[in-house]
Design a protein around this motif. Structure first.
Motif, PDB file in Angstrom:
ATOM      1  N   TYR A 135      13.837  16.718  51.379  1.00  0.00           N
ATOM      2  CA  TYR A 135      13.313  15.929  52.495  1.00  0.00           C
ATOM      3  C   TYR A 135      13.445  16.718  53.797  1.00  0.00           C
ATOM      4  O   TYR A 135      12.495  16.848  54.563  1.00  0.00           O
ATOM      5  CB  TYR A 135      14.094  14.622  52.558  1.00  0.00           C
ATOM      6  CG  TYR A 135      13.674  13.644  53.623  1.00  0.00           C
ATOM      7  CD1 TYR A 135      12.813  12.603  53.319  1.00  0.00           C
ATOM      8  CD2 TYR A 135      14.177  13.720  54.916  1.00  0.00           C
ATOM      9  CE1 TYR A 135      12.440  11.671  54.277  1.00  0.00           C
ATOM     10  CE2 TYR A 135      13.812  12.804  55.879  1.00  0.00           C
ATOM     11  CZ  TYR A 135      12.949  11.786  55.554  1.00  0.00           C
ATOM     12  OH  TYR A 135      12.591  10.881  56.514  1.00  0.00           O
ATOM     13  N   LEU A 178      17.576  14.320  58.868  1.00  0.00           N
ATOM     14  CA  LEU A 178      18.098  13.015  58.474  1.00  0.00           C
ATOM     15  C   LEU A 178      17.917  12.722  56.995  1.00  0.00           C
ATOM     16  O   LEU A 178      17.990  11.560  56.576  1.00  0.00           O
ATOM     17  CB  LEU A 178      17.425  11.913  59.296  1.00  0.00           C
ATOM     18  CG  LEU A 178      17.677  11.992  60.799  1.00  0.00           C
ATOM     19  CD1 LEU A 178      16.881  10.920  61.522  1.00  0.00           C
ATOM     20  CD2 LEU A 178      19.163  11.846  61.100  1.00  0.00           C
ATOM     21  N   TRP A 219      20.736  10.719  55.285  1.00  0.00           N
ATOM     22  CA  TRP A 219      20.729   9.359  55.810  1.00  0.00           C
ATOM     23  C   TRP A 219      19.569   8.578  55.211  1.00  0.00           C
ATOM     24  O   TRP A 219      19.743   7.458  54.717  1.00  0.00           O
ATOM     25  CB  TRP A 219      20.628   9.425  57.333  1.00  0.00           C
ATOM     26  CG  TRP A 219      20.682   8.118  58.039  1.00  0.00           C
ATOM     27  CD1 TRP A 219      21.782   7.335  58.240  1.00  0.00           C
ATOM     28  CD2 TRP A 219      19.595   7.433  58.652  1.00  0.00           C
ATOM     29  NE1 TRP A 219      21.431   6.211  58.956  1.00  0.00           N
ATOM     30  CE2 TRP A 219      20.096   6.250  59.224  1.00  0.00           C
ATOM     31  CE3 TRP A 219      18.238   7.725  58.787  1.00  0.00           C
ATOM     32  CZ2 TRP A 219      19.300   5.351  59.910  1.00  0.00           C
ATOM     33  CZ3 TRP A 219      17.445   6.824  59.471  1.00  0.00           C
ATOM     34  CH2 TRP A 219      17.985   5.650  60.022  1.00  0.00           C
ATOM     35  N   ALA A 220      18.374   9.155  55.236  1.00  0.00           N
ATOM     36  CA  ALA A 220      17.186   8.465  54.726  1.00  0.00           C
ATOM     37  C   ALA A 220      17.292   8.177  53.232  1.00  0.00           C
ATOM     38  O   ALA A 220      16.946   7.080  52.778  1.00  0.00           O
ATOM     39  CB  ALA A 220      15.943   9.307  55.014  1.00  0.00           C
ATOM     40  N   LEU A 232      19.769   5.348  52.661  1.00  0.00           N
ATOM     41  CA  LEU A 232      19.186   4.059  53.038  1.00  0.00           C
ATOM     42  C   LEU A 232      18.298   3.534  51.919  1.00  0.00           C
ATOM     43  O   LEU A 232      18.399   2.372  51.523  1.00  0.00           O
ATOM     44  CB  LEU A 232      18.348   4.184  54.311  1.00  0.00           C
ATOM     45  CG  LEU A 232      19.089   4.384  55.622  1.00  0.00           C
ATOM     46  CD1 LEU A 232      18.078   4.502  56.758  1.00  0.00           C
ATOM     47  CD2 LEU A 232      20.055   3.264  55.889  1.00  0.00           C
ATOM     48  N   GLU A 252      16.365  -0.959  55.129  1.00  0.00           N
ATOM     49  CA  GLU A 252      15.195  -0.575  55.900  1.00  0.00           C
ATOM     50  C   GLU A 252      15.622  -0.238  57.316  1.00  0.00           C
ATOM     51  O   GLU A 252      16.309  -1.026  57.969  1.00  0.00           O
ATOM     52  CB  GLU A 252      14.193  -1.727  55.952  1.00  0.00           C
ATOM     53  CG  GLU A 252      13.637  -2.107  54.609  1.00  0.00           C
ATOM     54  CD  GLU A 252      12.701  -3.301  54.687  1.00  0.00           C
ATOM     55  OE1 GLU A 252      12.640  -3.970  55.747  1.00  0.00           O
ATOM     56  OE2 GLU A 252      12.030  -3.554  53.680  1.00  0.00           O
ATOM     57  N   PRO A 253      15.209   0.938  57.815  1.00  0.00           N
ATOM     58  CA  PRO A 253      15.549   1.275  59.198  1.00  0.00           C
ATOM     59  C   PRO A 253      14.888   0.292  60.166  1.00  0.00           C
ATOM     60  O   PRO A 253      13.782  -0.179  59.920  1.00  0.00           O
ATOM     61  CB  PRO A 253      14.997   2.682  59.395  1.00  0.00           C
ATOM     62  CG  PRO A 253      14.339   3.071  58.141  1.00  0.00           C
ATOM     63  CD  PRO A 253      14.436   1.963  57.165  1.00  0.00           C
ATOM     64  N   ALA A 301      20.037  -0.142  60.214  1.00  0.00           N
ATOM     65  CA  ALA A 301      19.254  -0.371  59.004  1.00  0.00           C
ATOM     66  C   ALA A 301      19.805  -1.634  58.362  1.00  0.00           C
ATOM     67  O   ALA A 301      21.021  -1.851  58.340  1.00  0.00           O
ATOM     68  CB  ALA A 301      19.366   0.816  58.057  1.00  0.00           C
TER      69      ALA A 301
END
Length: 128
Positions: A19, A66, A69-70, A73, A79-80, A102
């Motif tokens: 990512y 990120l 982090w993403a 999540l 969901e952010p 989030a």
């Protein structure tokens, strides 16, 4: 123990690396291609389009990595939120601290708002 030679943490780590690698060095031409056929970019002169393309490329290049982090999540079905809390204590007007949120998708909006307000109060008090 599973039959797989990798863990969930291994999957998350690799997904985050991929990512971030995709976002880390955006292809300049690809930025322009992504803008083609879209408003407001189609209305620009060639020079203005190039200027905007440079600015978008620079923003993408500066973006925080990120991926971890993403991925976490998504793995947790969070969901952010567009909401965030800033502590504005820098001399140039930029936030000194920014807290992002989030939430689970089914968390009621009023609960989200109450939580964010509570965090905002605590962050502001701690920054004084």
């Amino acid at each position: 123990m599973t039959d797989q030679p990798y863990t969930t943490a291994d999957l998350h780590a690799e997904a985050a690396l991929q990512y971030d690698a995709h976002a880390e060095d955006p292809d300049f031409g690809g930025v322009g291609e992504g803008m083609e056929g879209e408003q407001p970019w189609d209305a620009l002169s060639e020079d203005d389009f190039h200027t905007a393309q440079l600015a978008i490329h620079d923003l993408r290049r500066k973006a925080a990595p990120l991926g971890h982090w993403a991925i976490r999540l998504g793995a947790d079905d969070l969901e952010p939120s567009e909401d965030h809390v800033d502590v504005n204590a820098s001399d140039d007007g930029r936030p000194l601290i920014r807290v992002h949120f989030a939430f689970l998708s089914d968390m009621p909006a009023d609960m989200r708002a109450e939580f964010i307000a509570s965090i905002a109060e605590q962050v502001a008090a701690a920054a004084r």
